[in-house]
Design a protein around this motif. Structure first.
Motif, PDB file in Angstrom:
ATOM      1  N   ALA A  61      24.455  39.905  33.659  1.00  0.00           N
ATOM      2  CA  ALA A  61      23.500  40.544  32.746  1.00  0.00           C
ATOM      3  C   ALA A  61      23.132  39.611  31.599  1.00  0.00           C
ATOM      4  O   ALA A  61      21.957  39.493  31.222  1.00  0.00           O
ATOM      5  CB  ALA A  61      24.080  41.851  32.212  1.00  0.00           C
ATOM      6  N   CYS A  62      24.120  38.927  31.047  1.00  0.00           N
ATOM      7  CA  CYS A  62      23.853  37.965  29.968  1.00  0.00           C
ATOM      8  C   CYS A  62      22.969  36.831  30.468  1.00  0.00           C
ATOM      9  O   CYS A  62      22.026  36.410  29.775  1.00  0.00           O
ATOM     10  CB  CYS A  62      25.161  37.406  29.424  1.00  0.00           C
ATOM     11  SG  CYS A  62      26.193  38.602  28.547  1.00  0.00           S
ATOM     12  N   ALA A  63      23.251  36.332  31.668  1.00  0.00           N
ATOM     13  CA  ALA A  63      22.447  35.240  32.235  1.00  0.00           C
ATOM     14  C   ALA A  63      21.008  35.690  32.469  1.00  0.00           C
ATOM     15  O   ALA A  63      20.065  34.919  32.237  1.00  0.00           O
ATOM     16  CB  ALA A  63      23.073  34.750  33.537  1.00  0.00           C
ATOM     17  N   VAL A  64      20.821  36.916  32.932  1.00  0.00           N
ATOM     18  CA  VAL A  64      19.475  37.433  33.170  1.00  0.00           C
ATOM     19  C   VAL A  64      18.680  37.487  31.865  1.00  0.00           C
ATOM     20  O   VAL A  64      17.523  37.059  31.806  1.00  0.00           O
ATOM     21  CB  VAL A  64      19.545  38.823  33.826  1.00  0.00           C
ATOM     22  CG1 VAL A  64      18.195  39.530  33.747  1.00  0.00           C
ATOM     23  CG2 VAL A  64      19.982  38.710  35.284  1.00  0.00           C
ATOM     24  N   VAL A  65      19.296  37.997  30.815  1.00  0.00           N
ATOM     25  CA  VAL A  65      18.604  38.097  29.523  1.00  0.00           C
ATOM     26  C   VAL A  65      18.249  36.708  28.994  1.00  0.00           C
ATOM     27  O   VAL A  65      17.107  36.440  28.599  1.00  0.00           O
ATOM     28  CB  VAL A  65      19.471  38.856  28.506  1.00  0.00           C
ATOM     29  CG1 VAL A  65      18.848  38.799  27.112  1.00  0.00           C
ATOM     30  CG2 VAL A  65      19.650  40.311  28.936  1.00  0.00           C
ATOM     31  N   LEU A  66      19.230  35.806  28.995  1.00  0.00           N
ATOM     32  CA  LEU A  66      19.004  34.469  28.454  1.00  0.00           C
ATOM     33  C   LEU A  66      17.959  33.703  29.256  1.00  0.00           C
ATOM     34  O   LEU A  66      17.045  33.081  28.696  1.00  0.00           O
ATOM     35  CB  LEU A  66      20.328  33.692  28.428  1.00  0.00           C
ATOM     36  CG  LEU A  66      21.391  34.204  27.451  1.00  0.00           C
ATOM     37  CD1 LEU A  66      22.704  33.459  27.666  1.00  0.00           C
ATOM     38  CD2 LEU A  66      20.924  34.049  26.015  1.00  0.00           C
ATOM     39  N   ASN A  67      18.069  33.739  30.574  1.00  0.00           N
ATOM     40  CA  ASN A  67      17.153  32.964  31.407  1.00  0.00           C
ATOM     41  C   ASN A  67      15.764  33.579  31.476  1.00  0.00           C
ATOM     42  O   ASN A  67      14.782  32.866  31.705  1.00  0.00           O
ATOM     43  CB  ASN A  67      17.721  32.788  32.814  1.00  0.00           C
ATOM     44  CG  ASN A  67      18.775  31.705  32.869  1.00  0.00           C
ATOM     45  OD1 ASN A  67      18.800  30.813  32.036  1.00  0.00           O
ATOM     46  ND2 ASN A  67      19.658  31.779  33.848  1.00  0.00           N
ATOM     47  N   THR A  68      15.659  34.894  31.297  1.00  0.00           N
ATOM     48  CA  THR A  68      14.338  35.506  31.244  1.00  0.00           C
ATOM     49  C   THR A  68      13.590  35.061  29.996  1.00  0.00           C
ATOM     50  O   THR A  68      12.420  34.657  30.060  1.00  0.00           O
ATOM     51  CB  THR A  68      14.447  37.037  31.270  1.00  0.00           C
ATOM     52  OG1 THR A  68      15.065  37.446  32.499  1.00  0.00           O
ATOM     53  CG2 THR A  68      13.077  37.685  31.177  1.00  0.00           C
ATOM     54  N   MET A  69      14.260  35.107  28.860  1.00  0.00           N
ATOM     55  CA  MET A  69      13.615  34.662  27.615  1.00  0.00           C
ATOM     56  C   MET A  69      13.273  33.180  27.674  1.00  0.00           C
ATOM     57  O   MET A  69      12.150  32.769  27.342  1.00  0.00           O
ATOM     58  CB  MET A  69      14.525  34.966  26.414  1.00  0.00           C
ATOM     59  CG  MET A  69      14.736  36.438  26.155  1.00  0.00           C
ATOM     60  SD  MET A  69      15.602  36.768  24.602  1.00  0.00           S
ATOM     61  CE  MET A  69      17.194  35.993  24.932  1.00  0.00           C
TER      62      MET A  69
END
Length: 268
Positions: A61-69
């Motif tokens: 979940a953290c990776a998804v948020v960071l990589n989406t931004m």
């Protein structure tokens, strides 16, 4: 009219995909539910397995948020602007896709390790530990899944062009209004696909995570490392069950996007 050769080609592709993807996954489901025991229930009753699953989902979940931004911001930067070093930046963004995850883990260990890490040692003296902790897992899965949103967004940005954005700016729209009302809506499905791919990649990561997490049971063990531990401990049924959960997360994410997209297209 479809020729026999076309049917033959389709048949070859279907058989190939079945042997490569369908059959192995079907065997995982069979071993999980149809081998005389409900290994999924047995696995989830194990506190160490539950801990590993939660660590995996949290890091993903953290990776998804960071990589989406980062992927959206970097995609707009690379497509909409010309600047020195643009090609080098684009190549660096692709680097995680071409480097072995084991090498990624070793590189992160050298950079952020608490003993010899160039940045890790000063951080450790300040009481901040990245390696062999949850932040290190987030760092690893974010690194390996970095290009996925970016490479999904860039072709769409190039296709839609800048006409609408330029027209909005000429009518007095601010940069923020153009971004929120024009740019982001035009790439929302590209972002969604990149997000799904990032989630699947982060959930299934093993090599880099194995190096930076230490695989400490009930602390930094992820679901993929738990699969290895259970399999090596001859608890193969539970290993298949955890593998089934990892597959289910990826399939569910893809199914949600596939189901929602036609409804979006049907809207006026």
């Amino acid at each position: 009219m479809v020729s026999r050769a076309a049917y033959l080609r389709v048949g070859v592709v279907v058989v190939y995909l079945f042997l490569l993807v369908g059959w192995p996954l079907a065997m995982v489901v069979q071993e999980t539910f149809l081998s005389g025991e409900n290994y999924l229930a047995i696995a989830l009753s194990d506190p160490s397995v539950r801990s590993a699953v939660w660590v995996t989902l949290g890091a993903a979940a953290c990776a998804v948020v960071l990589n989406t931004m980062l992927g959206v911001a970097l995609g707009i930067l690379l497509v909409r602007y010309e600047f020195p070093g643009r090609r080098l930046l684009s190549a660096l963004a692709d680097l995680p896709a071409s480097v072995s995850p084991i090498v990624v883990g070793l590189a992160l260990l050298l950079a952020y390790g608490p003993v010899h890490g160039l940045l890790g040692a000063p951080l450790a003296e300040a009481g901040v530990q990245l390696i062999f902790s949850f932040p290190g897992i987030v760092l690893a899965v974010t690194f390996v899944s970095l290009p996925l949103v970016l490479r999904a967004v860039m072709p769409v940005l190039q296709e839609v062009g800048t006409d609408q954005e330029t027209a909005a700016q000429s009518l007095g729209a601010s940069g923020r209004q153009v971004l929120v009302r024009i740019t982001l809506p035009s790439i929302k499905w590209a972002v969604a696909y990149g997000l799904v791919l990032t989630l699947a990649r982060a959930v299934g990561e093993f090599g880099a995570v194995l190096i930076v997490s230490g695989g400490i049971v009930n602390q930094t063990e992820t679901a993929t490392i738990a699969v290895q531990r259970l399999h090596q401990g001859f608890e193969t049924g539970q290993a298949y069950a955890v593998g089934f959960l990892l597959t289910l997360v990826a399939v569910a994410a893809l199914a949600i996007v596939t189901i929602l997209r036609p409804h979006e297209r049907d809207r006026p």
